[in-house]
Design a protein around this motif. Structure first.
Motif, PDB file in Angstrom:
ATOM      1  N   ILE A 170       0.838  -1.208   0.000  1.00 53.26           N
ATOM      2  CA  ILE A 170       0.000   0.000   0.000  1.00 53.26           C
ATOM      3  C   ILE A 170       0.869   1.253   0.000  1.00 53.26           C
ATOM      4  CG2 ILE A 170      -0.401   0.170   2.505  1.00 53.26           C
ATOM      5  CD1 ILE A 170      -3.332   1.048   1.619  1.00 53.26           C
ATOM      6  N   TRP A 192      -8.980  -1.742  -2.757  1.00 55.74           N
ATOM      7  CA  TRP A 192      -8.308  -2.976  -3.181  1.00 55.74           C
ATOM      8  C   TRP A 192      -9.380  -4.002  -3.474  1.00 55.74           C
ATOM      9  CZ3 TRP A 192      -7.393  -7.956  -0.917  1.00 55.74           C
ATOM     10  CH2 TRP A 192      -6.425  -8.709  -1.581  1.00 55.74           C
ATOM     11  N   PHE A 197      -4.804  -2.401  -6.397  1.00 56.39           N
ATOM     12  CA  PHE A 197      -5.275  -1.147  -5.825  1.00 56.39           C
ATOM     13  C   PHE A 197      -5.874  -0.330  -6.943  1.00 56.39           C
ATOM     14  CE2 PHE A 197      -1.994  -2.237  -2.690  1.00 56.39           C
ATOM     15  CZ  PHE A 197      -2.732  -2.079  -1.523  1.00 56.39           C
TER      16      PHE A 197
END
Length: 197
Positions: A170, A192, A197
């Motif tokens: 992330i 997500w 993502f």
């Protein structure tokens, strides 16, 4: 903005167009100033198993120093047959532009307040609507390139026990957005879907 089919880069739709041009993973987008735009019908022919997001993109929302979330209407999970009517509703409220995108149904989603050295990340299971409207309590994490008092260094620790997303993954995604927008401090909505993502 000087291209034949230019766009106002300072709006929600404009920043989404810029993100697409920078190669960031954003669902395809159509910006409309008219609900009867001839580009809409062909655009809606793409697969959208979860429907469509029809979002306002006004000059008076989502500024660099101010987020006016909720100032105008957004419609989620809109059926193909209703997209034009939802566009007309938003445009009739005085907003100049509507953004239409394929709806993403995330496993987790959230908001991150990000700068090149650190990120404060909040997330909930499912769609971030529960986070934005206050009906869900988010999980939170501070990450920092330097570690220490700024937050944990991004590593291979899972963001969530339930899903195989690492803090490093992330972090890298959020920093790619910051890099694409010239190292600006950003408020990033993210999701997500189990694959990306």
């Amino acid at each position: 903005e000087n291209e034949p089919h230019g766009f106002a880069a300072h709006t929600k739709a404009g920043r989404l167009h810029l993100a697409l041009r920078a190669g960031l993973p954003v669902p395809p987008l159509l910006s409309l100033q008219n609900a009867e735009d001839e580009r809409l019908a062909p655009f809606l022919q793409q697969a959208a198993p979860h429907g469509w997001a029809v979002r306002s993109s006004g000059d008076d929302e989502d500024g660099i120093d101010l987020a006016n979330a909720g100032k105008h209407s957004t419609y989620l999970r809109v059926a193909q047959r209703d997209v034009a009517a939802r566009c007309a509703d938003i445009l009739a409220s005085g907003v100049a532009t509507v953004a239409v995108q394929r709806m993403v149904e995330p496993l987790i989603s959230g908001v991150a307040f990000v700068r090149p050295l650190s990120a404060h990340i909040e997330w909930v299971q499912g769609h971030l609507a529960g986070l934005v409207d206050g009906t869900a309590t988010p999980q939170q994490l501070n990450l920092a390139k330097l570690g220490g008092a700024w937050g944990a260094r991004p590593g291979n620790t899972k963001l969530s026990e339930q899903y195989p997303i690492s803090q490093r993954a992330i972090w890298q995604f959020l920093q790619s957005v910051v890099t694409a927008f010239h190292q600006a401090h950003l408020d990033i909505e993210w999701a997500w879907d189990g694959a990306q993502f």
